[in-house]
Design an enzyme around this catalytic site. Structure first.
Site, mmCIF file in Angstrom:
data_model
loop_
_atom_site.group_PDB
_atom_site.id
_atom_site.type_symbol
_atom_site.label_atom_id
_atom_site.label_comp_id
_atom_site.label_asym_id
_atom_site.label_seq_id
_atom_site.Cartn_x
_atom_site.Cartn_y
_atom_site.Cartn_z
ATOM 1 N N TYR A 1 -5.076 2.946 -50.796
ATOM 2 C CA TYR A 1 -5.122 1.497 -50.566
ATOM 3 C C TYR A 1 -4.832 0.794 -51.874
ATOM 4 C CZ TYR A 1 -5.997 -2.632 -47.876
ATOM 5 O OH TYR A 1 -5.828 -3.828 -47.232
ATOM 6 N N ARG B 1 2.463 -11.835 -45.707
ATOM 7 C CA ARG B 1 1.703 -12.003 -46.951
ATOM 8 C C ARG B 1 0.995 -10.694 -47.270
ATOM 9 N NH1 ARG B 1 -2.777 -12.290 -49.358
ATOM 10 N NH2 ARG B 1 -3.886 -11.679 -47.465
ATOM 11 N N LYS C 1 -5.245 0.819 -43.904
ATOM 12 C CA LYS C 1 -6.533 0.309 -43.410
ATOM 13 C C LYS C 1 -7.159 1.274 -42.408
ATOM 14 C CE LYS C 1 -7.252 -3.855 -45.174
ATOM 15 N NZ LYS C 1 -8.194 -4.942 -45.194
ATOM 16 N N GLU D 1 -4.055 -8.641 -39.976
ATOM 17 C CA GLU D 1 -3.954 -8.178 -41.353
ATOM 18 C C GLU D 1 -2.752 -8.795 -42.056
ATOM 19 O OE1 GLU D 1 -5.368 -6.499 -44.617
ATOM 20 O OE2 GLU D 1 -6.344 -6.272 -42.661
ATOM 21 N N ASP D 2 -2.997 -9.444 -43.172
ATOM 22 C CA ASP D 2 -1.952 -9.975 -44.050
ATOM 23 C C ASP D 2 -0.983 -10.920 -43.350
ATOM 24 O OD1 ASP D 2 -3.078 -8.796 -46.193
ATOM 25 O OD2 ASP D 2 -1.652 -7.175 -46.398
ATOM 26 N N ASP E 1 -9.290 -9.725 -41.418
ATOM 27 C CA ASP E 1 -9.964 -9.138 -42.572
ATOM 28 C C ASP E 1 -9.728 -9.944 -43.839
ATOM 29 O OD1 ASP E 1 -11.507 -6.996 -43.820
ATOM 30 O OD2 ASP E 1 -9.624 -6.481 -44.813
ATOM 31 N N ASP E 2 -8.552 -10.551 -43.969
ATOM 32 C CA ASP E 2 -8.261 -11.332 -45.174
ATOM 33 C C ASP E 2 -9.159 -12.561 -45.267
ATOM 34 O OD1 ASP E 2 -5.903 -9.708 -45.889
ATOM 35 O OD2 ASP E 2 -5.093 -10.547 -44.043
ATOM 36 N N ASN F 1 -5.331 -9.446 -55.368
ATOM 37 C CA ASN F 1 -4.740 -8.113 -55.412
ATOM 38 C C ASN F 1 -3.218 -8.216 -55.462
ATOM 39 O OD1 ASN F 1 -7.105 -6.454 -55.190
ATOM 40 N ND2 ASN F 1 -7.277 -7.078 -53.065
#
Length: 618
Positions: A143, A196, A214, A286-287, A309-310, A450
């Site tokens: 990850y 993203r 993930k 996600e993203d 999750d973000d 990150n």
């Protein structure tokens, strides 16, 4: 085998049967292929395998069944694979040692990533055991930060299908594509549209590395069975011109589809997932970019079992760090002033959950919101600035004079907690950090962006410019820091502390919706997992080596909350939730490949009549 051969070929008077068969085979050589005679090795599904559907060779070809040299002599002979393996017998522990040595031979982290990917493709249990027992060492490989580089090079390192790619051109047929996935027992889907990816921007179809990574952590850190996990990339194009011109790019070469067509596409995808796998299927965003992340979560959170999750995972782990920091600062959460650099989905998620935590301490929602400030690309979020406050952050806009200088805001507002969600590397300058040290005795500084190159400051810089008084955490790992003769171990506010445990609790209870308070529960549980020894060395999160235990503790608390709030669908409620959850977790150890055999009790003795001739008239 021959059901597809026309009857005219095998029943014709013109050709004898053997010549008819030979003729058919010349017209259709595929009839001789193994795949036409019996199942393909990759068709093993679920964790309950029908022995008469698996050939011996499948135990070497299928990563779910393969044990390499760990097959015993009895297994090799019984399965018909004796001679296909070298004569040596190795235990799983010996294989793990070889894997560690092999990975250590690589100096480049991307090569280490590729080794682990190939190990997962070859021997699933060995991969997950290696990862689960060496979390601190290999989490940064599978990850962040290495997965970011893997996504950027995804066209070069792409080897075999893992997960589903669903494109905008498949609109109207998404359910048909989901049916192509051979595993029917999917419980968790992690999906991205690639707009993203971490702090790297729009990577389009290259973003598949994130859902894959993930879900690897779902299994390695929380024991969710790998066959229950499905990574998906929704390919609607990309705005990244470099990718559109990249000869290795594996996605659609077109600009992103937006507006009504995009929304209809996402609607269809969500509906198709629950139609295929059930209403309680966990769907993790996600993203997704700021443009879509918040509004899609708001749109679907009460219709499906879903979370982002973000937004929520990041919020939960950040608030857990703040809760742990209370034991050092001796300040309640409601006594802090919070200042966010960045006002995107992550910042809003953290701020919203922080407000919920302050409300739990006795403030009203308005009072809590007044203690939160944000600064974005256009400056301080002020209702008086040109253009006003973005719609997604209106709760945190202030009726104060606009200000575009970040350092001036830190000096004027005097926050005690500084949280970076900007993806602007080095944005916390020495001057900003020194001002934080002037504002309060023990400033809290979170550089959460990150990968590492996007972090707002390094751990060393944070300690150096606050006289070693700061409480620091980052999104990506930093090495230990030396300051004034003392060694500090910076905490990593990694979402992997939160989302595996939440997912395990949700799946184990078949929870149908995930409220915001569930992430506050997860944050409290994680904060309570931090020991005094951790705090003494500057770490406000437990060591990553303890993340499996933390995930199980979070799963148990999430499961309790699911039943208390009437969100669980597994009935009757298990008397021992911890045991119920543990019974559903994946085993990282090899199973026996031998069939289960048992004896029957002897038959009772009877005087059996002799067989009589059948009368001719019957």
């Amino acid at each position: 085998m021959f059901s597809s051969i026309p009857r005219s070929l095998i029943c014709s008077n013109a050709l004898p049967p053997n010549r008819a068969l030979a003729y058919a085979l010349t017209k259709c050589p595929a009839l001789l292929e193994p795949s036409s005679q019996c199942r393909n090795y990759h068709e093993v599904t679920g964790n309950i395998i029908c022995p008469n559907m698996v050939r011996g060779i499948d135990h070497l070809r299928d990563p779910r069944l393969n044990k390499g040299l760990a097959f015993t002599l009895e297994e090799r002979q019984a399965l018909g694979i004796h001679g296909l393996l070298a004569a040596k017998f190795k235990s799983q522990e010996e294989q793990l040692d070889i894997c560690r040595i092999s990975i250590d031979r690589y100096e480049d982290n991307l090569n280490k990533y590729l080794y682990l990917v190939e190990l997962q493709d070859r021997n699933e249990k060995l991969f997950f055991r290696l990862l689960s027992e060496n979390v601190e060492k290999y989490l940064p490989i599978v990850y962040t930060p290495t997965v970011g580089l893997a996504c950027q090079r995804f066209g070069l390192i792409y080897r075999r299908p893992r997960g589903l790619f669903i494109t905008i051109n498949d609109k109207g047929h998404i359910f048909n594509i989901l049916k192509n996935w051979p595993e029917p027992d999917v419980r968790a889907i992690v999906f991205t549209d690639g707009e993203r990816i971490l702090g790297l921007g729009d990577l389009g179809a290259y973003g598949m590395g994130i859902p894959v990574g993930k879900l690897s952590l779902y299994t390695a850190l929380a024991g969710i069975k790998p066959h229950q996990c499905l990574p998906i990339t929704l390919d609607v194009g990309t705005e990244n011109q470099d990718l559109l011109e990249d000869p290795l790019y594996i996605g659609l070469r077109q600009k992103r589809v937006r507006g009504k067509e995009y929304d209809e596409f996402i609607d269809e995808f969500m509906e198709a997932c629950v139609q295929r796998y059930g209403q309680n299927t966990l769907l993790q965003f996600e993203d997704f970019a700021l443009l879509n992340a918040g509004r899609l979560l708001a749109k679907y959170r009460y219709k499906y079992c879903t979370f982002n999750d973000d937004i929520q995972g990041t919020a939960s782990v950040a608030v857990a760090g703040m809760m742990a920091a209370v034991r050092v600062t001796k300040r309640k959460l409601s006594e802090n002033i919070y200042f966010f650099l960045g006002a995107g989905s992550a910042a809003n998620g953290i701020a919203t959950l922080t407000v919920a935590a302050m409300v739990a301490e006795g403030l009203t929602e308005k009072q809590a919101q007044e203690r939160v400030y944000m600064f974005d690309v256009d400056g301080l979020l002020s209702t008086r600035r040109e253009g006003g406050v973005p719609a997604h952050a209106k709760a945190f806009g202030k009726d104060i004079e606009p200000e575009k200088d970040f350092e001036t805001c830190i000096a004027k507002i005097k926050p005690s907690c500084l949280i970076g969600c900007s993806t602007v590397g080095g944005a916390f300058t020495p001057a900003v950090l020194k001002q934080m040290a002037k504002n309060i005795e023990r400033p809290v500084i979170f550089a959460l962006s990150n990968p590492t190159s996007k972090a707002e400051c390094t751990a060393q810089a944070a300690y150096d410019h606050t006289e070693g008084r700061c409480i620091f955490a980052s999104g990506s790992p930093f090495p230990p820091v030396q300051y004034d003769g003392k060694e500090y171990h910076p905490g990593q506010g990694n979402n992997s502390y939160i989302f595996p445990g939440v997912a395990l609790g949700v799946i184990a209870t078949a929870t149908h919706h995930i409220p915001e308070t569930m992430f506050l529960t997860a944050a409290r549980t994680l904060a309570n997992f931090v020991s005094q020894e951790d705090l003494n060395i500057g770490r406000i999160y437990p060591p990553l080596s303890d993340v499996k235990e933390a995930s199980l503790a979070i799963a148990i608390e999430v499961a309790k909350m699911a039943y208390d709030e009437g969100l669980a669908s597994v009935y009757p409620e298990p008397k021992d939730l911890a045991k119920h959850i543990a019974n559903q977790m994946y085993s990282y150890h090899y199973d026996s490949s031998m069939p289960v055999v048992w004896d029957w009790k002897p038959e009772e003795k009877f005087n059996v009549r002799p067989i009589q001739p059948v009368p001719k008239n019957i």
